[in-house]
Design a protein around this motif. Structure first.
Motif, PDB file in Angstrom:
ATOM      1  N   LYS A  78       0.752  -0.950   0.326  1.00 14.27           N
ATOM      2  CA  LYS A  78       0.037   0.678   0.018  1.00 14.27           C
ATOM      3  C   LYS A  78       0.569   1.036   0.088  1.00 14.27           C
ATOM      4  N   GLN A  98      -1.217   7.170  -3.152  1.00  9.95           N
ATOM      5  CA  GLN A  98      -3.336   6.971  -3.086  1.00  9.95           C
ATOM      6  C   GLN A  98      -3.835   7.601  -4.134  1.00  9.95           C
ATOM      7  N   GLU A 133     -11.059   2.428  -2.817  1.00  4.32           N
ATOM      8  CA  GLU A 133     -11.182   1.574  -3.524  1.00  4.32           C
ATOM      9  C   GLU A 133     -11.291   1.053  -5.389  1.00  4.32           C
ATOM     10  N   GLN A 134     -12.291   1.779  -5.463  1.00  6.91           N
ATOM     11  CA  GLN A 134     -12.781   1.844  -6.773  1.00  6.91           C
ATOM     12  C   GLN A 134     -12.000   3.043  -7.651  1.00  6.91           C
ATOM     13  N   ASP A 167     -16.588   4.500  -6.338  1.00 11.26           N
ATOM     14  CA  ASP A 167     -16.890   4.512  -5.093  1.00 11.26           C
ATOM     15  C   ASP A 167     -18.081   4.686  -4.690  1.00 11.26           C
ATOM     16  N   LYS A 209     -11.021 -10.211  -5.589  1.00 11.70           N
ATOM     17  CA  LYS A 209     -11.632  -9.064  -5.144  1.00 11.70           C
ATOM     18  C   LYS A 209     -11.459  -8.081  -5.412  1.00 11.70           C
ATOM     19  N   GLY A 265     -11.781  -4.935  -5.369  1.00 12.98           N
ATOM     20  CA  GLY A 265     -11.294  -3.249  -4.871  1.00 12.98           C
ATOM     21  C   GLY A 265      -9.133  -3.225  -4.726  1.00 12.98           C
ATOM     22  N   ARG A 266      -8.957  -2.316  -4.946  1.00 15.77           N
ATOM     23  CA  ARG A 266      -7.178  -2.074  -4.940  1.00 15.77           C
ATOM     24  C   ARG A 266      -6.805  -2.025  -3.977  1.00 15.77           C
ATOM     25  N   PHE A 267      -6.548  -2.000  -3.283  1.00 14.62           N
ATOM     26  CA  PHE A 267      -6.417  -2.130  -1.647  1.00 14.62           C
ATOM     27  C   PHE A 267      -6.729  -4.346  -1.749  1.00 14.62           C
ATOM     28  N   GLN A 268      -8.279  -4.421  -1.655  1.00 14.22           N
ATOM     29  CA  GLN A 268      -8.428  -5.509  -1.706  1.00 14.22           C
ATOM     30  C   GLN A 268      -7.727  -6.645  -1.958  1.00 14.22           C
ATOM     31  N   ARG A 269      -7.188  -6.170  -3.721  1.00 14.31           N
ATOM     32  CA  ARG A 269      -6.414  -7.216  -4.374  1.00 14.31           C
ATOM     33  C   ARG A 269      -5.823  -7.380  -3.443  1.00 14.31           C
ATOM     34  N   GLU A 308      -4.466  -6.945  -0.402  1.00 11.66           N
ATOM     35  CA  GLU A 308      -4.534  -7.504   0.816  1.00 11.66           C
ATOM     36  C   GLU A 308      -4.702  -9.381   0.106  1.00 11.66           C
TER      37      GLU A 308
END
Length: 697
Positions: A83, A88, A111-112, A132, A673, A675-679, A681
């Motif tokens: 991250k 961001q 995320e989007q 988002d 998943k 979202g960019r942060f979900q990915r 993870e």
């Protein structure tokens, strides 16, 4: 394995034998019951999943969590590292199109993507679509982008909120950012505008998730009144619809993995029937771009295995009128082509490396854009406008962050627009990228791209993540990834094996990695592992193999063929039950996939090819290494039951004590998943498994 301690008992799947006989050959599948009878309905509404299947998947997730519970702090650390390397509040460089320039941006914590436009030469951003906001309250949400009409008044946008790749289309007023009443469900995710901006064309997915129909929708009219423009009756073909830069034509692209057919609709008469350019011939591929009064056609027709470019008048584009413009050169694979008012350009690959070639349409003079690194990635974006001398391309390598350039095709001036920013810092000289050649079983030289920290000792002690894919002619680029730095910084060698099945070394590299030659793909990957060990980059007890989808099939095959050569295996959405799937012509991708793998329904010989390597069918009594399989409940490409069955069978047969783990994303599909942060993870989770297995925690 000593690194996995005090594990609870693994789930044991119930056996319900089902026997299938084809060509006089019988196979018994103890775990066929994991395939839900109502899978089509469940993809649209996951709550319909059989409770017994859901219970087993949840038990597998619980076991997986227990096995990897000690990696939670590492996962969090990896996530924060990854991250920290992302800007961001990043924004793309807008692409000029008429009075505006269009781009995407992300907001801090978002995320989007958000889609925006500015006045052509700069000015205040107008957000057209806030991803988002649209994703609020949804477990899964994936945007298909937004495509503006030529008069810039409206945009078509699409979204999938199940992970099943059934996209809903909406029409947005770009002045107000409000949606109209038009809602079209179960589409392929995009559309092609008519020039007047009052209607558009789209593909509709049928009940088996195939884009079988093209419709013409008039804004403000109910979907039930949409005109059926074309219906593809052959379930073995994919279909897409798009428009030309000059907006003179609507292209209907019909293809499988080795055969193409285009149908054209002139936008001068939207009520006309589409006209065939060249009838489909097995093994003949072609694609088209418009160049004013001519079409440029990229094709392998004749003996042009590595493709050539032809031209034909727009008034008579039939094959009998094709004339050669760019001849076929063996070993020079032409990947794609574009035409602008004064230039023809194409992306080609020579000796495994890409370059862009530009031809002056008036004089025929050519020049190329290439780079000097041993391994790199090049992307051709072109331009959103036809009458321009400026195109856009991107460049990166495994050590060099992505760079975006505008390039003047006349003056040859290259303007750097943007360099990928790594907020936490990145020093190129701290890392090494190389390309080495591994000798496969038959003498073929397999390129392997490497990334590692300059301080990593190449004495066999370094752990290695070896990635592979090897299917559909897809080449894995040696591009920059901030995520891989987390491995390199921990002493890993990150390696990409450019194995047969891709087109890294030309079309023949693809042909000799499919159908009856598929075993070359797996043997190439094993050869890459052998070479890295032989040259001191790593050792067998430190190689973690990784691949996804068809690359997950690769993981299953090498696990059966050479389990002793891998310390661990990560198989994401793995296509491992190849024979059963290719025998089921109701599944979304099965008929279009027969040219890639073979048709075991009609051919006993092709049945035998697949049966010889299909990972699920070849699981045996052997000591498998630690293995992590990842799947998505609503995945229409590799259905969730494939990895579920495979893990159950591996666990039954394995003679070792290494854990076989399954993680099922219960609210996601093929891509995980959204979202960019979900990915991030998910990547942190996968890498934590690799680091644990390598003993580097």
């Amino acid at each position: 394995m000593s690194i996995f301690k005090n594990l609870p008992a693994a789930p044991v799947a119930e056996k319900k034998p089902v026997t299938d006989t084809r060509h006089g050959i019988s196979r018994t599948d103890d775990y066929a019951w994991f395939r839900a009878d109502n899978w089509q309905a469940m993809f649209k509404d996951p709550t319909l999943l059989d409770p017994a299947i859901r219970s087993h998947l949840e038990a597998e997730n619980t076991y997986m969590e227990a096995a990897l519970s000690d990696t939670k702090p590492l996962q969090e650390k990896l996530f924060e590292e990854m991250k920290g390397r992302i800007k961001q509040d990043d924004s793309s460089v807008p692409m000029k199109d008429g009075p505006y320039a269009y781009g995407t941006l992300f907001v801090t914590g978002g995320e989007q993507p958000h889609y925006f436009r500015t006045p052509r030469d700069g000015g205040e951003k107008q957000v057209l679509l806030d991803g988002d906001k649209e994703a609020e309250g949804k477990d899964y949400f994936r945007l298909a982008g937004i495509d503006n009409s030529s008069d810039h008044t409206h945009g078509i946008w699409g979204y999938d909120d199940k992970g099943s790749e059934y996209f809903t289309l909406r029409v947005r007023n770009l002045a107000t950012s409000e949606d109209l009443d038009d809602v079209i469900e179960n589409t392929g995710g995009g559309g092609a505008w008519a020039p007047d901006g009052k209607s558009f064309f789209y593909t509709l997915q049928d009940e088996n998730h195939r884009p079988s129909k093209v419709f013409h929708h008039i804004i403000g009219q109910p979907q039930s009144t949409d005109r059926l423009v074309y219906e593809e009756k052959d379930p073995g073909f994919f279909m897409g619809v798009g428009g030309s830069l000059l907006e003179d034509w609507i292209f209907i692209d019909i293809h499988d993995h080795e055969t193409s057919e285009y149908r054209l609709l002139s936008t001068a008469d939207l009520t006309a029937e589409p006209v065939i350019v060249a009838k489909r011939e097995e093994g003949v591929e072609y694609s088209m771009t418009e160049g004013g009064d001519v079409f440029y056609i990229l094709t392998n027709d004749g003996d042009a295995k590595d493709f050539k470019i032809m031209e034909a008048p727009v008034t008579a584009p039939g094959k009998e009128n094709w004339k050669e413009v760019v001849p076929h050169e063996p070993g020079r694979l032409i990947l794609s082509h574009l035409a602008h008012a004064r230039h023809l350009l194409w992306l080609e690959r020579r000796d495994g490396l890409p370059r862009i070639v530009i031809r002056d349409r008036a004089t025929g003079e050519e020049h190329a854009i290439a780079f000097a690194e041993e391994a790199y990635s090049l992307g051709l974006q072109g331009a959103a406008e036809y009458d321009t001398d400026t195109i856009r391309f991107s460049y990166s390598s495994m050590t060099t962050p992505s760079q975006l350039f505008d390039y003047n095709m006349v003056t040859r001036e290259r303007v750097l627009l943007k360099t990928q920013e790594v907020p936490s810092g990145h020093t190129i000289d701290d890392y090494v990228t190389r390309r080495v050649m591994a000798t496969s079983h038959d003498g073929a030289l397999v390129p392997v791209s490497l990334l590692y920290h300059k301080d990593t000792k190449l004495d066999g002690s370094a752990p290695c993540l070896l990635y592979g894919y090897g299917a559909y002619g897809i080449s894995i680029p040696a591009s920059f990834s901030t995520n891989n730095l987390s491995l390199a910084d921990r002493g890993f060698v990150y390696a990409i094996a450019h194995i047969r099945g891709g087109k890294d070394k030309g079309f023949e590299w693809y042909e000799t990695g499919k159908m009856e030659h598929k075993q070359n793909t797996f043997k190439d990957f094993i050869a890459a592992a052998d070479h890295l060990v032989k040259e001191g980059f790593t050792s067998y007890d430190k190689i973690i193999a990784e691949g996804g989808s068809a690359g997950g099939m690769l993981m299953g095959a090498v696990a059966n063929m050479a389990p002793e050569k891998f310390a661990g295996i990560i198989a994401a959405v793995p296509f491992v039950d190849v024979l059963t799937t290719m025998l089921d012509d109701t599944l979304p991708l099965t008929p279009p996939e027969w040219p890639e793998w073979g048709n075991p329904i009609d051919s006993e010989e092709e049945y035998s090819w697949i049966a010889a390597y299909s990972p699920y069918d070849n699981v045996g009594a052997k000591a498998y290494p630690p293995l992590l399989a990842i799947s998505g409940l609503t995945d229409p490409r590799v259905t969730y039951w494939e990895p579920t069955k495979w893990v159950a069978k591996l666990r039954e047969y394995s003679t070792g004590d290494a854990p076989i783990l399954l993680k099922t994303n219960m609210a996601a599909g093929h891509g995980g998943k959204s979202g960019r942060f979900q990915r991030l993870e998910e990547i942190a989770f996968e890498y934590s498994f690799a680091i644990k297995v390598a003993g580097k925690m």
